[in-house]
Design a protein around this motif. Structure first.
Motif, PDB file in Angstrom:
ATOM      1  N   PRO A 220       0.924  -1.258  -0.009  1.00 38.89           N
ATOM      2  CA  PRO A 220      -0.207   0.079   0.118  1.00 38.89           C
ATOM      3  C   PRO A 220       0.805   1.337   0.048  1.00 38.89           C
ATOM      4  O   PRO A 220       1.876   1.379   0.957  1.00 38.89           O
ATOM      5  N   GLY A 221       0.433   2.105  -0.972  1.00 35.60           N
ATOM      6  CA  GLY A 221       1.001   3.353  -0.802  1.00 35.60           C
ATOM      7  C   GLY A 221       2.650   3.442  -1.475  1.00 35.60           C
ATOM      8  O   GLY A 221       3.241   4.452  -1.823  1.00 35.60           O
ATOM      9  N   VAL A 222       2.695   2.106  -1.852  1.00 29.80           N
ATOM     10  CA  VAL A 222       4.502   2.065  -2.696  1.00 29.80           C
ATOM     11  C   VAL A 222       3.994   1.610  -4.156  1.00 29.80           C
ATOM     12  O   VAL A 222       4.503   2.183  -5.236  1.00 29.80           O
ATOM     13  N   GLY A 223       3.596   0.277  -4.069  1.00 29.84           N
ATOM     14  CA  GLY A 223       3.574  -0.382  -5.466  1.00 29.84           C
ATOM     15  C   GLY A 223       3.221  -1.845  -5.598  1.00 29.84           C
ATOM     16  O   GLY A 223       2.331  -2.159  -4.581  1.00 29.84           O
ATOM     17  N   TYR A 224       3.723  -2.444  -6.448  1.00 29.36           N
ATOM     18  CA  TYR A 224       3.252  -3.860  -6.469  1.00 29.36           C
ATOM     19  C   TYR A 224       4.403  -4.772  -6.587  1.00 29.36           C
ATOM     20  O   TYR A 224       5.622  -4.417  -6.994  1.00 29.36           O
ATOM     21  N   ILE A 225       4.266  -5.929  -6.246  1.00 29.88           N
ATOM     22  CA  ILE A 225       5.259  -7.129  -5.991  1.00 29.88           C
ATOM     23  C   ILE A 225       4.627  -8.388  -6.783  1.00 29.88           C
ATOM     24  O   ILE A 225       3.547  -8.492  -6.460  1.00 29.88           O
ATOM     25  N   TRP A 226       5.468  -8.837  -7.591  1.00 29.12           N
ATOM     26  CA  TRP A 226       4.960 -10.288  -7.963  1.00 29.12           C
ATOM     27  C   TRP A 226       5.670 -11.307  -7.256  1.00 29.12           C
ATOM     28  O   TRP A 226       6.971 -11.487  -6.973  1.00 29.12           O
ATOM     29  N   GLN A 227       4.977 -11.925  -6.439  1.00 33.14           N
ATOM     30  CA  GLN A 227       5.542 -12.957  -5.529  1.00 33.14           C
ATOM     31  C   GLN A 227       6.328 -14.016  -5.927  1.00 33.14           C
ATOM     32  O   GLN A 227       5.838 -14.708  -7.252  1.00 33.14           O
ATOM     33  N   GLU A 228       7.485 -14.295  -5.653  1.00 36.94           N
ATOM     34  CA  GLU A 228       8.275 -15.671  -6.150  1.00 36.94           C
ATOM     35  C   GLU A 228       7.594 -16.703  -5.423  1.00 36.94           C
ATOM     36  O   GLU A 228       7.483 -17.613  -6.332  1.00 36.94           O
ATOM     37  N   VAL A 229       6.872 -16.783  -4.413  1.00 35.47           N
ATOM     38  CA  VAL A 229       6.137 -17.574  -3.775  1.00 35.47           C
ATOM     39  C   VAL A 229       4.931 -17.200  -3.394  1.00 35.47           C
ATOM     40  O   VAL A 229       4.912 -16.158  -2.747  1.00 35.47           O
ATOM     41  N   PRO A 230       3.822 -17.948  -3.868  1.00 33.95           N
ATOM     42  CA  PRO A 230       2.406 -17.045  -3.768  1.00 33.95           C
ATOM     43  C   PRO A 230       2.092 -16.946  -2.440  1.00 33.95           C
ATOM     44  O   PRO A 230       2.579 -17.683  -1.511  1.00 33.95           O
ATOM     45  N   VAL A 231       1.361 -15.959  -1.750  1.00 29.29           N
ATOM     46  CA  VAL A 231       0.949 -16.026  -0.590  1.00 29.29           C
ATOM     47  C   VAL A 231       0.015 -16.889  -0.251  1.00 29.29           C
ATOM     48  O   VAL A 231      -0.729 -16.978  -0.943  1.00 29.29           O
ATOM     49  N   PRO A 232      -0.172 -17.432   0.989  1.00 33.03           N
ATOM     50  CA  PRO A 232      -1.468 -18.454   1.360  1.00 33.03           C
ATOM     51  C   PRO A 232      -2.634 -18.077   0.986  1.00 33.03           C
ATOM     52  O   PRO A 232      -2.870 -16.957   1.188  1.00 33.03           O
ATOM     53  N   ALA A 233      -3.347 -18.821   0.426  1.00 32.64           N
ATOM     54  CA  ALA A 233      -4.853 -18.624   0.025  1.00 32.64           C
ATOM     55  C   ALA A 233      -5.672 -18.259   1.264  1.00 32.64           C
ATOM     56  O   ALA A 233      -5.316 -18.832   2.324  1.00 32.64           O
ATOM     57  N   GLN A 234      -6.706 -17.615   1.287  1.00 33.20           N
ATOM     58  CA  GLN A 234      -7.288 -17.087   2.378  1.00 33.20           C
ATOM     59  C   GLN A 234      -8.299 -18.456   2.848  1.00 33.20           C
ATOM     60  O   GLN A 234      -8.855 -18.911   1.872  1.00 33.20           O
ATOM     61  N   PRO A 235      -8.355 -18.610   4.095  1.00 34.82           N
ATOM     62  CA  PRO A 235      -8.986 -19.836   4.322  1.00 34.82           C
ATOM     63  C   PRO A 235     -10.532 -19.374   4.139  1.00 34.82           C
ATOM     64  O   PRO A 235     -10.982 -18.395   4.147  1.00 34.82           O
ATOM     65  N   PRO A 236     -11.380 -20.417   3.907  1.00 35.09           N
ATOM     66  CA  PRO A 236     -12.718 -20.258   3.555  1.00 35.09           C
ATOM     67  C   PRO A 236     -13.581 -19.897   5.082  1.00 35.09           C
ATOM     68  O   PRO A 236     -13.247 -20.202   6.041  1.00 35.09           O
ATOM     69  N   ARG A 237     -14.485 -18.917   4.840  1.00 29.39           N
ATOM     70  CA  ARG A 237     -15.014 -18.363   6.004  1.00 29.39           C
ATOM     71  C   ARG A 237     -16.567 -18.954   5.875  1.00 29.39           C
ATOM     72  O   ARG A 237     -17.012 -19.126   4.994  1.00 29.39           O
TER      73      ARG A 237
END
Ligand code: CA
Length: 237
Positions: A220-237
């Motif tokens: 936020p407020g800076v820019g964007y990153i393409w992750q080398e390793v994907p961030v974990p998926a959101q757990p189902p709610r």
């Protein structure tokens, strides 16, 4: 890039249309002028067009609908919207629908020519070669093609440009300004909306859950990153 660009001007104001056609021809481009949406779709469906200069207020088809239609096709020209609708919301809507650049009327001829040159120059093939792989995504840089789980994904030239810029620096943050300078050109570093909408379009095409991106993340407020390793998926709610 002077000369060599095939440009289609869609403008129903015949005086304005002729003015644009003559100015762009004088700059060495091959220019066709049509005055309505149906004629534009006919040309786009049958001929190679590098750059579409599109007036949104047309007599038969709304320019926004024309833009969405073009973006569903195989042919993927760069699109510069030229419009009397000068509000920020209009600009964002056009960018979301697939425009690459937006110029509000009235504009100077110099400004238009600078944008056309910048767009066509940036769309020229990049010298870098090779194939980049991120998880289930594969980017063939030379062919300009992305394949996701074995299925080709159609990207516009500017979407490819942003994706390539992020992938070249994967795992590291790229600021809005850096992305704009690399993809649109040094004169465009204030156009943060361009990056934001292209990132939204890329997420919609490449992420399982665009609202919770795992690859193309925001600092936020800076820019964007393409992750080398994907961030974990959101757990189902
Ligand atoms: Ca018009």
């Amino acid at each position: 890039m002077t000369g060599g660009g095939a440009i289609l001007v869609v403008e129903d104001d015949s005086g304005m249309g002729r003015f644009l056609r003559d100015a762009l021809s004088d700059s060495g481009h091959r220019v066709q002028l049509v005055g309505d949406g149906r004629s534009a779709l006919r040309v786009l469906g049958t001929e190679r067009v590098d750059l579409l200069i599109l007036d949104l207020g047309l007599p038969d088809i709304d320019g926004m609908d024309l833009l969405r239609t073009v973006r569903e096709w195989e042919s993927n020209p760069l699109v510069l919207v030229v419009s009397a609708r000068g509000q920020d919301a209009d600009k964002v809507a056009a960018l979301r629908a697939g425009a690459d650049d937006y110029l509000a009327k009235p504009f100077s001829l110099q400004e238009l020519l600078a944008r056309v040159e910048a767009r066509l120059r940036r769309a020229a093939p990049t010298p870098s070669q090779g194939v980049l792989v991120s998880g289930d995504l594969r980017l063939d840089v030379a062919a300009g093609q992305v394949v996701r789980r074995g299925v080709p994904v159609r990207l516009t030239p500017m979407e490819l440009g942003v994706l390539h810029e992020l992938w070249r620096h994967r795992g590291r943050v790229r600021t809005h300004r850096e992305i704009l300078a690399a993809v649109w050109g040094p004169a465009f570093t204030a156009e943060h909306t361009y990056v934001r909408t292209i990132v939204q379009r890329l997420r919609a095409k490449l992420e399982d859950d665009p609202a919770h991106p795992r690859w193309l993340t925001t600092l936020p407020g800076v820019g964007y990153i393409w992750q080398e390793v994907p961030v974990p998926a959101q757990p189902p709610r």
